[in-house]
Design an enzyme around this catalytic site. Structure first.
Site, short mmCIF file in Angstrom:
data_model
loop_
_atom_site.label_atom_id
_atom_site.label_comp_id
_atom_site.label_asym_id
_atom_site.label_seq_id
_atom_site.Cartn_x
_atom_site.Cartn_y
_atom_site.Cartn_z
N GLN A 64 0.87 -1.18 0.00
CA GLN A 64 0.00 0.00 0.00
C GLN A 64 0.91 1.23 0.00
OE1 GLN A 64 -2.49 2.84 -0.03
NE2 GLN A 64 -3.52 0.83 0.17
N TYR A 65 0.77 2.09 -1.01
CA TYR A 65 1.63 3.27 -1.09
C TYR A 65 1.33 4.26 0.03
CZ TYR A 65 3.37 1.95 -5.75
OH TYR A 65 3.97 1.32 -6.81
N ASP A 66 0.07 4.63 0.18
CA ASP A 66 -0.27 5.62 1.21
C ASP A 66 -1.78 5.68 1.36
OD1 ASP A 66 -0.61 7.87 2.84
OD2 ASP A 66 1.17 8.84 2.03
#
Length: 416
Positions: free
Chosen positions: A289-291
């Site tokens: 998950q990037y952000d």
């Protein structure tokens, strides 16, 4: 799910990122990326996939420098472009990639390079500018660069809005994403003008040929899309191999999927260690998950994709009160007493799916639809608050109550 909008209460003034002049016409790439996947997104989607020989060279380069972790993850071509594929079944939390510091492109690499020597170690530059110049100078060196196999697999551009043509940008006209994109490009342009005059033009041996704004924007885009979110500011670093890992909206883990740790004798060798946040079967792609906190507009700006997730929709509303207003204090008090100045959440129905759209058009539709939904909610909230105005307790009334001059029902108290 909930839709997010942010509103802030500020004195009446020009906002820091508001343009003071019409934005310059910038040269933009005109060919959009051909690949598209609406759910699983690459960190940097290549407009052309790296060649088989380039990938083989990259794998050999990694192995020769001790990068990897027992061959658990393999860099490979995937539907999104490039990614990491599990070589065997991997349990959650398993380390899938380790990259020694000698392969990082960071402030220390800048200081040890000719770029660092040309600009006093790079300490006088913004961290991202220093690393961007290192990236461009190493690209200029071609096969002589120690990072050549890594640079050969980097994409020419992503679907980030900073790479959109003027025609494509018309698709997000009227959105906050457009104004943000223009502001970012103006900022990058100003940084380029500075380093072009002070560093690039005076060090032709380090930058053979012509370094253009488009080149500098490419370097900025690579850093923006490939650097892990926590590695910002002075910690900014490109991490070859690990930065191939792609994003999945299905991963909602709050915990970090990586760490920097010591390894080797006395733990002196720093290593970037990437873990899988979920179980992965052999042959499947590894995702992170990037952000979770980024809005769709931020995802579009940084990485070049959006999600069909209402919680990613956002719109920033700035309410301005002039400090010269004679009722400034009262108005500020009323606004704060009624919840303004905080983040508000509203229920929102999921955006309908759309098929057979070009990637950048899909991004534009997603952002436009998301902002429209949020603005409709904002309009409804303001109308509701307007209807409730007569029942609100204002600053003066509360002050009179505190002084014992007004009763709870609002009547003025008199003394005999």
């Amino acid at each position: 799910m909930a839709t997010l909008y942010q509103h802030h209460l500020l004195p009446l003034q020009r906002l820091p990122n508001s343009p003071r002049r019409p934005p310059p016409r910038l040269r933009l790439p005109t060919k959009p990326s051909r690949h598209h996947n609406r759910q699983l997104r690459p960190r940097a989607a290549a407009s052309t996939t790296a060649t088989v020989s380039a990938m083989e060279d990259f794998r050999r380069w990694l192995a020769s420098h001790g990068a990897g972790d027992g061959g658990k993850a393999i860099p490979a071509a995937v539907p999104e472009g490039l990614g990491l594929v599990a070589a065997r079944d991997l349990p959650r939390g398993e380390v899938v990639a380790e990259v020694p510091k000698k392969l990082w492109m960071d402030a220390d690499a800048v200081a040890a390079s000719d770029i660092g020597r040309a600009c006093g170690g790079g300490g006088g530059l913004r961290p991202w500018v220093a690393v961007a110049l290192l990236l461009l100078s190493e690209v200029a060196r071609g096969a002589d660069s120690p990072w050549a196999p890594y640079l050969a697999i980097l994409p020419r551009q992503t679907d980030s809005t900073i790479f959109w043509s003027e025609e494509e940008l018309l698709e997000i006209q009227g959105t906050q994403l457009l104004s943000t994109t223009v502001g970012v490009k103006e900022y990058v342009q100003s940084e380029f003008d500075s380093v072009q005059a002070e560093i690039i033009s005076t060090n032709k041996d380090l930058f053979p040929g012509s370094i253009t704004f488009d080149d500098f924007l490419w370097a900025f885009g690579m850093l923006r899309s490939r650097v892990f979110p926590e590695l910002r500011g002075d910690k900014l670093a490109l991490i070859p191999f690990a930065d191939l890992v792609n994003h999945s909206p299905n991963i909602t883990s709050e915990g970090s999927s990586w760490e920097i740790k010591g390894k080797g004798l006395f733990g002196r060798e720093l290593m970037f260690s990437l873990r899988t946040p979920v179980n992965v079967k052999s042959g499947q792609q590894i995702y992170i998950q990037y952000d979770l906190d980024k809005s769709n507009a931020e995802l579009a700006l940084d990485y070049g994709f959006v999600e069909s997730n209402p919680s990613r929709d956002s719109f920033t509303v700035t309410l301005e009160i002039s400090e010269s207003d004679p009722f400034y204090g009262d108005k500020l008090d009323i606004a704060e007493a009624n919840g303004l100045g905080e983040t508000a959440y509203f229920d929102d129905e999921e955006l309908s799916g759309r098929e057979n759209l070009q990637p950048r058009l899909a991004i534009a539709i997603g952002v436009r639809a998301g902002e429209k939904k949020v603005l409709q909610h904002i309009d409804g909230i303001f109308k509701q608050r307007e209807e409730e105005l007569d029942g609100l307790e204002y600053y003066q009334e509360r002050r009179l109550k505190d002084l014992g001059l007004v009763s709870d029902n609002g009547e003025i108290i008199f003394w005999e």
